[in-house]
Each structure stands twice: as structure tokens, then as C-alpha cells.
Design an enzyme around this catalytic site. Sequence first.
Site, PDB file in Angstrom:
ATOM      1  CE  LYS A   1      -3.779  -2.168   1.975  1.00 48.81           C
ATOM      2  NZ  LYS A   1      -4.670  -2.485   2.962  1.00 48.81           N
TER       3      LYS A   1
ATOM      4  CE  LYS B   1     -13.760  -4.757  -1.901  1.00 50.57           C
ATOM      5  NZ  LYS B   1     -13.776  -5.723   0.081  1.00 50.57           N
TER       6      LYS B   1
ATOM      7  CE  LYS C   1      -6.828 -12.892  -4.987  1.00 49.91           C
ATOM      8  NZ  LYS C   1      -7.059 -13.196  -3.231  1.00 49.91           N
TER       9      LYS C   1
END
Length: 334
Positions: A115, A200, A197
Site C-alpha cells: 500500500k 472488487k 483474481k
Amino acid sequence: MEKNKEIVLSGIRPTGFLHLGNYFGALKNWARMQYEYECYFFIADWHSLTTHADTSELSLITRRLVAELIGGGLDPEKCTIYAQSDIPEIPELYLYLNMLAYKGELEKTVTFKEKARRQPDNINAGLLTYPVLQAADILIHRCHYVPVGKDQEQHIEMTRNFAERFNHRYGDVFPVPKAFSYGKDLVKILSLDGSGKMSKSEQQMNTVYLNDDDELIRKKIMKARTDQGPTEPNSTKPEYIQGLFTLLGLVSSQEVLTKFENDFNLCQIRYGDMKKQLADDLIRFIAPIRNKAAVLQNDPAEIDRILTMGAEKARKSAESTLVEVRKALGFRHL
Ligand code: TRP
């Protein structure tokens, strides 16, 4: 709530819409666990501030997530569903745990480094102590199992360390929680272009969301990446093809799956037909989840009632933990 059941907790950050990866990777298993354990499932809205400073949609996303979790099978009468920000006991525990967490280990955390790389202009202290807040989420209910994906295992390991340090220094208050893995039941849902993957945060054509309408689901599946088909019998499937078969295995009948497996192995597969079938079956699968979530979303008073009930149950458990924590630390409690 029945006594003596082991305690399970997991959380999800309100940063986007739920998709098939969230459903098969988490929600489906949470829904199963609510019958076997005393379960706490919560929306980690404080955590979302570490990366998403804009709060203008936070409450909307939180409420939508609650509706989607229930649409996907959580029963608010069986498990405790709440928003993290409704539990003021969590930040008090977070404060104590911060004194047991070392700068060095926090800086080494994989999620922190990632991050920090992604938002170099906002490496805030909340980002650094993210795992400490997560440990407070978990330990506040003295929970035993934390169902999470691989990417969260390091945070659970850190939680175990903080719990052990606390117990060692101040006396046995916390069970040392374990990451709960679904083992063979855990499937990896790939993005429809086969590149990693499903994710979201952003609306994408390669992700199927639980609130996509029928037409959009069909469109996304029909656009999913395929190729000319295998040229050798019994070939290994490329990842993007395997991803479609995985979905077929989850939402279609055994007969359908077997038929397309055979077609593939005989080099007779027609991906157009397979995608049509997958789209039909996915639509049939998602529609009831989406519709149940929509009914709830149109009933804000009911979402309020669920969140209030969840917060009350969660606070009761959290308060009783804090009493023990403060006692162990030697603070007078009123
Ligand atoms: N960090 C988790 C994630 O990004 C969300 C989370 C916050 C969580 N607190 C938690 C998960 C406690 C499990 C337990 O997915």
C-alpha cells in the site's frame, strides 16, 4: 446466543461491490459457519480510511454491503453483523495493542509495503498500524477462528503475536486465534480475462458482481477470453479457460460440466455454447441473491434495525473483554 460455541470473526472493507470471488472465497463459507459457531461478521469502515480518505460514500457502501451479505446468505438472527465504527471498545483495545506492536514488524508487513508503494504520498500512521486495528477487531471478542484468504494470513499471525505478548505481560486474557482455512473447499475465482483474481474496487467487465443484472452478466460472460480450442486431446487448460470451467463447476449441473469437460478433451469444444450455458446458470444463481439484497436496500429502516441489533450484541461482547483487559492492565474501571 448459545454458550460454549467457539467464536468466529471476519470482516470486509467497504470499498466496492461484492463479486463472485468474494462470494465463493468468503461469503458462502461464512454463511455455512453461522450455524456451527458463534459468528461475528463486520464491515471494517475504519480500516477503509487508511486507503480511501473520501467518506462521502462510506455509509452508502456500508449499508449496501450489509444488504449484499444478507442477500448472499448471512442471517442477522443467527450471526452478529455490525459496522466496526459502531463499536467504541475497539479503539481502546487498539490503543493498548499499539504499545505491544513494534515499528520494525509493522514496516515489514507485506500489505503495508504494497500500500505504501501504491500511495507514496499518503503513508499515514493508520496504514502502518492497520494490522494492530485488525488485531483489536479480532481480540475484542476473544475469538478462536478467523476465516480469511491467503493475503490476510500475515495479519492473523501478527494478531497471535500481540495476543501472546499481552497474555505474557499482563495475564491470560486472550485465546490465541487461528486463521481458518476452508482447505479443499476454497476455490480461486479468476478474472474473466484470466489475469489473476477477480477484484472488487472498480467496475470492470472482467468481474461479475452480485448486483449485476441478467443482461450484464450475459454480456460479461460472452466477452470472456477464450481461444480456438485445444488441438491435442486431453490438453492442459490455459488459466483463462480453467477459470470458466471453475465457474461452470460452481453454478452448473454435474452433467453440464462433464459434457464440456469431455468436449474439451476431445477437441470438440464450442466455447460459444459453453459461455451461453454458463451465462444462463450464473444468472439463475445470482438473481435470487441480487433480488434479496435489493429488497433490503429498499428498506433502510430494516438495515438500521439489523445494524443496531448487531452493534448491541457486539458491544456486549466487546465490553466484557475490555473489563478483563483493563483489570489485567491495572486500570480502575467505573
Ligand atoms: N484486512 C481485511 C481485508 O482487507 C479486513 C479486516 C479488517 C478483517 N479487520 C478484520 C478481516 C478482522 C478479518 C478479521 O480483507
